[in-house]
Design an enzyme around this catalytic site. Structure first.
Site, PDB file in Angstrom:
ATOM      1  N   PRO A  71      84.706  19.184  -1.034  1.00  0.00           N
ATOM      2  CA  PRO A  71      84.064  20.097  -0.776  1.00  0.00           C
ATOM      3  C   PRO A  71      82.610  20.218  -1.473  1.00  0.00           C
ATOM      4  O   PRO A  71      82.366  19.689  -2.296  1.00  0.00           O
ATOM      5  CB  PRO A  71      85.111  20.909  -1.537  1.00  0.00           C
ATOM      6  CG  PRO A  71      85.950  20.624  -2.335  1.00  0.00           C
ATOM      7  CD  PRO A  71      85.709  18.942  -2.136  1.00  0.00           C
ATOM      8  N   SER A  74      80.547  23.033  -5.007  1.00  0.00           N
ATOM      9  CA  SER A  74      81.679  23.342  -5.418  1.00  0.00           C
ATOM     10  C   SER A  74      81.661  22.899  -7.099  1.00  0.00           C
ATOM     11  O   SER A  74      82.653  22.961  -7.814  1.00  0.00           O
ATOM     12  CB  SER A  74      83.085  23.014  -4.964  1.00  0.00           C
ATOM     13  OG  SER A  74      83.196  21.751  -4.999  1.00  0.00           O
ATOM     14  N   LEU A  76      81.572  19.519  -7.862  1.00  0.00           N
ATOM     15  CA  LEU A  76      82.266  18.151  -8.031  1.00  0.00           C
ATOM     16  C   LEU A  76      81.379  17.230  -7.587  1.00  0.00           C
ATOM     17  O   LEU A  76      81.893  15.941  -7.530  1.00  0.00           O
ATOM     18  CB  LEU A  76      83.341  18.362  -6.895  1.00  0.00           C
ATOM     19  CG  LEU A  76      84.592  19.198  -7.085  1.00  0.00           C
ATOM     20  CD1 LEU A  76      85.676  19.207  -6.236  1.00  0.00           C
ATOM     21  CD2 LEU A  76      85.257  19.159  -8.656  1.00  0.00           C
ATOM     22  N   GLY A  77      79.992  17.447  -7.681  1.00  0.00           N
ATOM     23  CA  GLY A  77      79.014  16.257  -7.648  1.00  0.00           C
ATOM     24  C   GLY A  77      78.975  15.710  -6.238  1.00  0.00           C
ATOM     25  O   GLY A  77      78.677  14.413  -5.952  1.00  0.00           O
ATOM     26  N   SER A  78      79.259  16.753  -4.979  1.00  0.00           N
ATOM     27  CA  SER A  78      79.089  15.924  -3.868  1.00  0.00           C
ATOM     28  C   SER A  78      77.681  15.479  -3.416  1.00  0.00           C
ATOM     29  O   SER A  78      77.634  14.630  -2.580  1.00  0.00           O
ATOM     30  CB  SER A  78      79.670  16.842  -2.564  1.00  0.00           C
ATOM     31  OG  SER A  78      78.863  18.215  -2.642  1.00  0.00           O
ATOM     32  N   ALA A  80      75.537  14.333  -5.303  1.00  0.00           N
ATOM     33  CA  ALA A  80      75.087  13.110  -5.972  1.00  0.00           C
ATOM     34  C   ALA A  80      75.953  11.868  -5.218  1.00  0.00           C
ATOM     35  O   ALA A  80      75.454  10.865  -5.311  1.00  0.00           O
ATOM     36  CB  ALA A  80      75.721  13.380  -7.384  1.00  0.00           C
ATOM     37  N   ALA A  81      77.290  12.278  -4.992  1.00  0.00           N
ATOM     38  CA  ALA A  81      77.977  11.274  -4.333  1.00  0.00           C
ATOM     39  C   ALA A  81      77.234  10.793  -3.021  1.00  0.00           C
ATOM     40  O   ALA A  81      77.307   9.642  -2.576  1.00  0.00           O
ATOM     41  CB  ALA A  81      79.527  11.673  -4.128  1.00  0.00           C
ATOM     42  N   ASP A 123      75.906  13.459 -13.085  1.00  0.00           N
ATOM     43  CA  ASP A 123      76.854  13.572 -11.689  1.00  0.00           C
ATOM     44  C   ASP A 123      76.486  12.073 -10.926  1.00  0.00           C
ATOM     45  O   ASP A 123      77.145  11.372 -10.669  1.00  0.00           O
ATOM     46  CB  ASP A 123      76.412  14.585 -10.649  1.00  0.00           C
ATOM     47  CG  ASP A 123      76.771  15.948 -11.012  1.00  0.00           C
ATOM     48  OD1 ASP A 123      77.120  15.982 -12.024  1.00  0.00           O
ATOM     49  OD2 ASP A 123      76.858  16.860 -10.113  1.00  0.00           O
TER      50      ASP A 123
HETATM   51  O1  PMV Z   1      77.521  22.248 -11.707  1.00  0.00           O
HETATM   52  P1  PMV Z   1      77.993  20.906 -12.273  1.00  0.00           P
HETATM   53  O2  PMV Z   1      79.579  20.586 -12.059  1.00  0.00           O
HETATM   54  O3  PMV Z   1      77.192  19.823 -11.734  1.00  0.00           O
HETATM   55  O4  PMV Z   1      77.829  20.981 -13.762  1.00  0.00           O
HETATM   56  C1  PMV Z   1      76.865  21.587 -14.373  1.00  0.00           C
HETATM   57  C2  PMV Z   1      77.104  21.272 -15.784  1.00  0.00           C
HETATM   58  C3  PMV Z   1      75.920  21.602 -16.858  1.00  0.00           C
HETATM   59  O5  PMV Z   1      76.278  21.195 -18.204  1.00  0.00           O
HETATM   60  C4  PMV Z   1      76.284  23.251 -16.981  1.00  0.00           C
HETATM   61  C5  PMV Z   1      74.606  21.376 -16.471  1.00  0.00           C
HETATM   62  C6  PMV Z   1      74.326  20.008 -16.780  1.00  0.00           C
HETATM   63  O6  PMV Z   1      73.079  19.448 -16.173  1.00  0.00           O
HETATM   64  O7  PMV Z   1      74.854  19.163 -17.409  1.00  0.00           O
END
Ligand code: PMV
Length: 289
Positions: A71, A74, A76-78, A80-81, A123
């Site tokens: 998804p 959300s 989960l780093g989509s 970036a992937a 990510d």
């Molecule tokens: O939104 P996500 O899952 O990529 O996470 C952000 C995580 C934070 O620590 C809030 C920000 C960061 O850049 O590390």
């Protein structure tokens, strides 16, 4: 024509605290994003700024087909992937000989440019190399992987990482004497988790403490809390939001035989659950055509 894939990620511990230089623990997870790249001198422009950024950074042109099982938006780093898989496929298709480290760095620079300076290297790094990564300031250390039985619950509530980071910064500016020790405690939780990786019961308890501290930072959301409580009631060792919060996803650490039950409990809250586990590979080649 080549196809490469790259995994998503979750923060197990320490999101937000990592922004303040404290340790955090992230893990690559299934599912993956698949990207096929083919040399093409006159490609139709990609609809994604991430993909356009990949071709620009690598100095070539080609066409792309993306197949994502993850998804998007959300936490989960989509994105970036997609970026990591596209760069890896371009690297292979055009014989550019970039190393994994270089791919991870270029992917980070692309994310940062598209997200107007608001990306963290977590990510893209985790998606490139896979496994579990301990992040402290600028250092990223791969640690021996553990097979954790995780269920991810997607609240389907959209959130903005940038807004959540700003919200935490505001609280920190207003009440530094209160917030600094909270960040400190979050860092300590991560280090304690690394020492307890083979003990899921302890890890679950640490996750529950982390969730409470994230609430203190103000990044909770009623739907996240609902899913966290439902997971714990269904038998999870522990549960917490993952990533920026304010919506997005949560994770539950479960006994092996309870995963289905926990996933069903999350689904019953009108959210989307999926069972996942660690991805130890990172970016990988799928086939040659
Ligand atoms: O939104 P996500 O899952 O990529 O996470 C952000 C995580 C934070 O620590 C809030 C920000 C960061 O850049 O590390």
């Amino acid at each position: 024509m080549v196809t490469w894939s790259a995994p998503g990620k979750v923060f197990l511990f320490g999101e937000h605290a990592v922004v303040y230089g404290k340790p955090g623990l992230a893990m690559a997870i299934k599912p993956r994003v698949f990207v096929t790249v083919r040399k093409n001198r006159h490609p139709t422009p990609a609809k994604s700024p991430y993909i356009d950024g990949c071709f620009k950074a690598m100095g070539v042109t080609g066409s792309v087909y993306v197949n994502s099982q993850m998804p998007s938006s959300s936490g989960l780093g989509s994105s970036a992937a997609v970026t990591v898989a596209t760069l890896s496929a371009i690297n292979d298709e055009f014989d550019l000989d970039r190393t994994r480290e270089e791919i991870a760095l270029t992917a980070y620079q692309i994310e940062r440019a598209v997200q107007k300076g608001r990306a963290s290297p977590t990510d893209t790094y985790v998606s490139t190399i896979g496994g579990m990564v301990l992040i402290t300031g600028q250092s990223r250390r791969k640690i021996p992987p553990q097979n954790l039985n995780l269920v991810v619950g997607n609240t389907l509530v959209s959130h903005s990482t940038a807004k959540m980071v700003e919200l935490v910064a505001e609280g920190q500016r207003k009440f530094p004497d209160v917030m600094n020790p909270v960040m400190e405690a979050m860092g300590a939780l991560t280090l304690s988790a690394v020492r307890n990786l083979s003990n899921p019961r302890q890890l679950g308890q640490l996750m529950n403490i982390n969730e409470a501290l994230l609430e203190v930072l103000g990044v909770g959301h009623p739907t996240l809390s609902k899913l966290v409580i439902a997971s714990r009631n269904a038998g999870a060792f522990g549960a917490k939001l993952t990533g920026a919060g304010g919506g997005g996803c949560m994770i539950a650490l479960c006994p092996k035989h309870m995963k289905g039950r926990v996933a069903a409990a999350i689904d019953a809250c009108d959210a989307r659950a999926f069972i996942t586990s660690i991805d130890t590979v990172g970016a990988r080649k799928e086939n040659d055509a």
